[in-house]
Design a protein around this motif. Structure first.
Motif, short mmCIF file in Angstrom:
data_model
loop_
_atom_site.label_atom_id
_atom_site.label_comp_id
_atom_site.label_asym_id
_atom_site.label_seq_id
_atom_site.Cartn_x
_atom_site.Cartn_y
_atom_site.Cartn_z
N GLN A 1 0.80 -1.22 0.00
CA GLN A 1 0.00 0.00 0.00
C GLN A 1 0.84 1.27 0.00
N ALA B 1 1.41 9.29 4.34
CA ALA B 1 0.04 8.78 4.37
C ALA B 1 -0.94 9.93 4.66
N ALA C 1 -5.47 7.11 3.56
CA ALA C 1 -4.54 5.99 3.71
C ALA C 1 -4.48 5.53 5.17
#
Lengths: 233, 233
Positions: free
Chosen positions: A136, B139, B143
């Motif tokens: 991710q 992030a 996320a």
């Protein structure tokens, strides 16, 4: 008939905790733990590429799909999961040698030491977490290493300070024999080396490790000594 | 003189575990836990922007710099850290009401349930981990939310399955009263809502939550009921 089955994976540091625990409590058969009074060890491969296939069958037994686990040979069989719960169980069914001090505040200190590793370090370096970071967040090897080292440093530093404050010099932390604290610490230090962490700032933790690795219960249960470990190169 | 000091933070779900534990064991003073037989609660602010400053003083007491912690009013004072170690200690010094079943395999199952949350879910959603993801992996909120939901789903699914396999229908999981399992579960479900996880796939966990939140020991110790929580908007 053996006591039951012990599901394990050579590289699992939570698995190594249980291997040490079984060995310290005198269940026979280092590595295999088999025999009439021991547990028959079954290797579950957790490597990402393989666990996709083998995972299904294993999750039918343990919904979490993790190791270690014990399946006690009772009718019906009883599944025990989570390494620290298994260690507490071992300490209850076979109290000697004790894994915890006798007094409640000593027990709390030993458990806290173990939980600092089991809750605050180990879960963050777990294979499933690292896979997620790669997938991710496009984390490469350097980023994975930095991630692991961050949690190891943040986690091990206070444990070193803990030993310093309690005047630790050598041997075991909470008494004459190793217990919860050492059982969690030694596999974590092994993992720290795997992630190339410099252990020089943690000399007291190194003393504990040396004391433990002189015992067969720790040395013989090491990852590379397990039958499912790949051959040494 | 009180039993000692209880260092806590309103939003810490590990702190909430100890608040529940103290309340179930009858230490007086919901929220504050003060009074001659209770603990005086001290709020430690763990919000990232503030913890840089307050962290130094707190780490002088607790090298880990985390909450919850108890400092027992003994000479010298005794520091107890790690929520599960504190709960075990509470259960040893004040055995009634019991936090664990009486038989070893029941105790192992209850501890495993609690540890599945404390080791496999909670550490990954910790504020320090989320800060690292924002800083090192850039992030964003989406996320972070995906990260948290991943570990919540992976963690809560097997717990729901666990309840299904044991034929759970309503009430508490391991007996007539709540214990380790519920003490860890309820704060984790609260966190799951905070991260917008859809809880519809976990109806049995919802039943446990409903049973617990009907008790003052759970309801009165909720994050927003703590004196250091920001005023409701």
């Amino acid at each position: 008939m053996s006591q039951g089955l012990f599901y394990d994976y050579w590289r699992s540091s939570a698995g190594w905790r249980v291997r040490i625990g079984l060995a310290l409590k005198g269940f026979p058969g280092a590595g295999g733990f088999a025999g009439p009074e021991g547990f028959s060890r079954i290797a579950v491969n957790l490597a990402p590429a393989i666990s996709e296939q083998s995972g299904e069958a294993w999750r039918a037994i343990n919904p979490q799909g993790r190791v270690p686990a014990l399946v006690l040979a009772q009718d019906p069989p009883v599944l025990l999961t989570q390494s620290l719960a298994i260690l507490e169980w071992l300490d209850e069914i076979r109290p000697r040698p004790a894994f915890l001090p006798a007094d409640p505040t000593g027990r709390a200190a030993a458990r806290a030491f173990a939980l600092s590793i089991a809750c605050d370090i180990h879960p963050l370096n777990n294979v499933s977490v690292l896979s997620f970071l790669r997938r991710q967040f496009m984390a490469d090897d350097a980023a994975i290493s930095a991630w692991c080292q961050e949690w190891l440093r943040i986690g091990l530093g206070p444990l070193e300070e803990n030993l310093r404050r309690r005047g630790y010099q050598s041997g075991f932390i909470f008494g004459e024999a190793p217990g919860f604290a050492e059982i969690c610490l030694i596999p974590q230090l092994y993992n720290a080396r795997r992630f190339q962490l410099d252990l020089a700032p943690f000399p007291l933790l190194g003393e504990v490790e040396a004391a433990c690795l002189s015992l067969p219960a720790f040395a013989d249960t090491a990852p590379e000594r397990q039958p499912d470990a790949p051959p040494a190169q």
